[in-house]
Write a protein that holds these residues in place. Structure first.
Motif, short mmCIF file in Angstrom:
data_model
loop_
_atom_site.label_atom_id
_atom_site.label_comp_id
_atom_site.label_asym_id
_atom_site.label_seq_id
_atom_site.Cartn_x
_atom_site.Cartn_y
_atom_site.Cartn_z
N VAL A 16 0.84 -1.21 0.00
CA VAL A 16 0.00 0.00 0.00
C VAL A 16 0.88 1.26 0.00
CG1 VAL A 16 -1.59 1.33 1.45
CG2 VAL A 16 -2.02 -1.07 1.04
N LEU A 17 1.92 1.25 0.84
CA LEU A 17 2.82 2.43 0.88
C LEU A 17 3.50 2.64 -0.47
CD1 LEU A 17 4.61 2.17 4.36
CD2 LEU A 17 2.69 3.62 3.74
N SER A 18 3.93 1.52 -1.08
CA SER A 18 4.62 1.62 -2.38
C SER A 18 3.66 2.14 -3.45
CB SER A 18 5.16 0.27 -2.81
OG SER A 18 5.98 -0.23 -1.81
N TRP A 19 2.41 1.70 -3.40
CA TRP A 19 1.41 2.16 -4.35
C TRP A 19 1.25 3.69 -4.24
CZ3 TRP A 19 -1.16 1.98 -8.59
CH2 TRP A 19 -2.34 2.71 -8.75
N PHE A 38 -3.76 9.25 2.77
CA PHE A 38 -2.98 8.58 3.80
C PHE A 38 -1.71 7.92 3.24
CE2 PHE A 38 -6.99 9.29 5.68
CZ PHE A 38 -6.73 9.45 7.04
N ILE A 39 -1.57 7.93 1.93
CA ILE A 39 -0.37 7.27 1.37
C ILE A 39 0.37 8.14 0.34
CG2 ILE A 39 -1.05 4.89 1.82
CD1 ILE A 39 -2.10 4.70 -1.03
N VAL A 40 -0.13 9.34 0.10
CA VAL A 40 0.57 10.26 -0.81
C VAL A 40 1.20 11.36 0.04
CG1 VAL A 40 0.24 11.99 -2.63
CG2 VAL A 40 -0.90 9.78 -2.80
N VAL B 131 -1.51 12.16 9.60
CA VAL B 131 -1.46 10.90 8.86
C VAL B 131 -0.27 10.06 9.33
CG1 VAL B 131 -1.23 9.90 6.56
CG2 VAL B 131 -2.58 11.96 6.86
N ILE B 132 0.88 10.72 9.50
CA ILE B 132 2.05 9.99 10.00
C ILE B 132 1.73 9.40 11.37
CG2 ILE B 132 4.44 10.28 10.80
CD1 ILE B 132 4.74 12.43 8.59
#
Lengths: 200, 513
Positions: A16-19, A38-40, B131-132
């Motif tokens: 998910v983090l890599s995506w 949450f991941i960008v 978020v972190i």
């Protein structure tokens, strides 16, 4: 079984983090879903050369104008000296703040609610001593006002305008006779002569 | 080659991965994060508690994040009283997580409530530090960070006392767990920095100092006097910007051991402290620095512990060894009839806290609805001011399209490196004019006037709308007499500003043949 669940958790989490990083790197679907927030990691994506604040004004039936932001109960300052409403850079949520103020106060019926953006060049944010070191001219700040939203007293949007910087940018671009002529040439035109028509 | 290195080299990838994620260790680093992170998060969340109804609920002006993304019905916006109850529960969960009471449940509650409540206010609560923090709380929930330095560990020791006790100074009884949650947290930190570097790569204005400069002048965070001072030295900003992005890219690759770890973590600490001084950020650096304890290895703690013991011995300070519980203390034990099972006690305390919180918020009456004089009335505004505010938007003044006007001699990376107003005959003066965007396509002049304001030289150029800077070059030859001159910036026939320069004679005279 527990070990496999752990494997799965590790792979899923890193996947998910890599995506998020990959999607961000190639600008693919970064705004497709709320979860992308949450991941960008776009912590440095846009800082304008003008400071911007938002003012909310209500116009009563009597013609008087009222302050709808901050509410009369006080304002919350989330990160420093300025109130919460100023952080709504895109102006998406500020109409709700106006309505919330009206909902919890005693007032005459409102006919219009205005959301006004107030801007000035950030160079005027320099402290006076630094300004004097770097500028010969006096520090004469001009505040620019720009209506972002016009609403009815019950919160129905009547007019939504682009933010001040986008508006000024559009002015700069459109200030070009050749460009305007090209645009007019590209637009379909239907000629109508209503006066002649009515005369017939 | 040492035996350990030889063993490491002989491992295949699967074994290496297994050792990376499943090595058994005492969770020192995670325990420190568990203690610190909730305390850091209380700093922004406690001041939001009295205004939770306004910020996060349907009885206020919630600004849900999911609305920004067009997922309008992703989550409900809850009523005011429910939000106050949840916010109170969040504060309880953060405190319970920090002290390690029912650690996993508390952390799970903190993760869910913190994330949801933050998402309800995209205007003034959720930021990338939230978020972190959500990620860190989630990984702590999955870990056994409550295994040491927690109420849970203390209760466990009370329930299962070791026969004979633990030898003082030797914590051989500390529990060990798999390292994968800590490894995921380390990878997470590295990936965040890498992603942040990707953002900068997408932003050309980052590399010419333009955005850093305007960021330093933004008064949307806490006070940042150092940033305001540095904003007038864009060349330095570009240099720091390059160092920053290189560090962000390298962190995930080098931050694991040896000098790589020391330098990456060291630069990280400096970077985050500078964000406080230059940008006025406080919570963001605190969240990141707390998360850095994921890089604390068990052997680091052992080394530090040894050093501490030696130092203690050196200064002759010794902690009293553990004494057996005095007989009188046994009398303080809670009678069996009053004893709650611990989960029930936890449930009771959280329930009582939530009810007390709801009652307190009701008494605070944030909107003043129940005041004796009734709800608040609105404050009137001067109609003349409003007419100015709602009038058609004014065009920009010419002087507001200009930002800086600096004179020097050297350009580095397209930016003026030195600022001076004294030149020798024969030198080239570089004038750099910084532009505020948006601005029109402009004809900009930078003219040389003598001390009596007579024009000596006229120099102009087109500054197109995408340009952030325009440079003018003056060859101050010996044809110009030594003395004082003015460089006058003009646009649209209007003088914007002027700077005085002093030209001194060239001391090196030509030698006759």
């Amino acid at each position: 079984m527990k070990r496999w669940l752990t494997h799965l958790t590790i792979v899923a989490y890193l996947g998910v983090l890599s995506w998020g990083v990959a999607a961000h790197a190639v600008s693919y679907k970064v705004g497709a879903h709320t979860s992308m927030y949450f991941i960008v990691w776009d912590m440095f994506c846009g800082w304008a050369s003008h400071a911007s604040r938002l003012q909310i004004i209500g116009q009563g039936e009597s013609g008087k104008y009222y302050e709808l932001g901050p509410g009369p109960w006080g304002q919350f300052k989330p990160f420093g000296d300025i109130g919460r409403r100023h952080y709504d850079a895109f102006g998406v949520h500020i109409p709700r703040m106006a309505i919330n103020c009206l909902k919890h106060t005693k007032h005459e019926p409102m006919v219009r609610v205005y959301v006004v953006e107030e801007c000035w060049p950030k160079k005027y944010n320099l402290p006076d001593r630094v300004w004097r070191q770097r500028h010969n001219e006096p520090k004469e700040v001009q505040h620019y006002y720009h209506v972002r939203h016009i609403m009815t007293g019950d919160g129905q949007l009547l007019q939504v305008n682009a933010h001040w910087a986008a508006y000024q940018n559009a002015l700069c671009v459109s200030d070009n006779p050749r460009l305007q002529a090209d645009r007019r040439r590209g637009q379909p035109v239907m000629t109508a002569t209503p006066r002649q028509h009515s005369a017939n | 080659m040492t035996m350990a290195q030889a063993n490491a080299d002989s491992l295949n990838l699967r074994q290496r991965l297994s050792r990376f994620f499943y090595a058994e260790e005492v969770p020192f680093g995670l325990a420190i994060i568990r203690i610190l992170m909730p305390l850091v998060l209380l700093v922004p969340m406690l001041p939001r508690w009295p205004v939770a109804r306004e910020l996060f609920s349907s009885d206020g002006a919630a600004a849900p994040l999911w609305v920004n993304y067009g997922n309008l019905s992703l989550l409900p916006v809850l009523p005011g009283t429910v939000i106050v109850a949840l916010h109170t529960a969040l504060i309880f969960c953060l405190i319970a997580s920090s002290i390690g009471w029912r650690t996993r449940i508390s952390l799970a509650g903190a993760t869910i409530l913190f994330t949801y409540i933050n998402m309800c206010d995209s205007v003034s609560t959720i930021t990338k530090y939230s978020v972190i923090a959500s990620h860190v709380l989630l990984l702590l929930t999955l870990s056994n960070c409550g295994g040491i330095w927690s109420v849970d560990a203390w209760l466990k020791r009370r329930r299962n006392p070791r026969k004979g006790g633990t030898p003082p100074g030797l914590r051989v009884d500390l529990p060990k767990f798999h390292s994968w949650p800590r490894r995921l947290m380390q990878l997470f930190i590295g990936i965040v920095y890498f992603g942040s570097a990707v953002t900068k790569m997408h932003t050309p204005e980052y590399f010419n100092g333009e955005q850093l400069q305007t960021w330093l002048l933004s008064n949307v965070n806490y006070q940042n006097p150092v940033g305001e001072f540095l904003a007038v030295y864009p060349a330095m900003l570009v240099l720091s910007g390059y160092i920053g992005i290189v560090w962000e890219v390298l962190f995930v690759f080098l931050g694991w051991k040896g000098w790589g770890r020391i330098s990456m973590i060291g630069l990280g600490i400096v970077f985050h402290l500078m964000t406080t001084l230059m940008l006025g950020l406080y919570i963001f650096p605190a969240v990141c620095l707390a998360a850095y304890f994921a890089f604390l290895e068990e052997r680091d703690v052992r080394k530090l512990s040894l050093l501490f013991r030696r130092w203690r011995k050196k200064i002759g300070w010794s902690r009293r060894s553990r004494q057996p519980v005095p007989a009188s203390a046994a009398g303080l034990r809670v009678p069996p009839a009053l004893k709650f099972p611990e989960p029930a006690l936890y449930g009771f305390v959280i329930l009582a806290t939530v009810v007390a919180g709801m009652e307190l918020e009701h008494q605070l009456d944030p909107y003043g609805i129940r005041r004796p004089e009734g709800p608040y009335t609105l404050k009137e505004i001067d109609p003349a001011l409003v007419q100015r505010m709602i009038a058609p938007t004014q065009p920009l003044r010419v002087q507001d399209m200009f930002d800086t006007f600096h004179i020097g001699t050297k350009l580095v990376g397209g930016l003026l490196f030195d600022h001076t107003q004294e030149f020798r005959q024969g030198e080239i003066a570089v004038v750099q004019v910084g532009m505020n965007t948006p601005h029109h396509d402009m004809w900009v002049e930078c003219n040389l006037h003598d001390a009596n304001n007579n024009i000596i030289d006229l120099v102009g150029q087109v500054v197109s709308r995408e340009m952030y800077r325009a440079n003018f070059y003056y060859n101050l030859t010996s044809a110009l007499e030594a003395g004082e001159y003015d460089l006058v910036l003009k646009s649209a026939g209007q003088e914007i500003t002027r700077r005085r320069i002093t030209l001194t004679p060239d001391t090196v005279r030509p030698v006759a043949n």
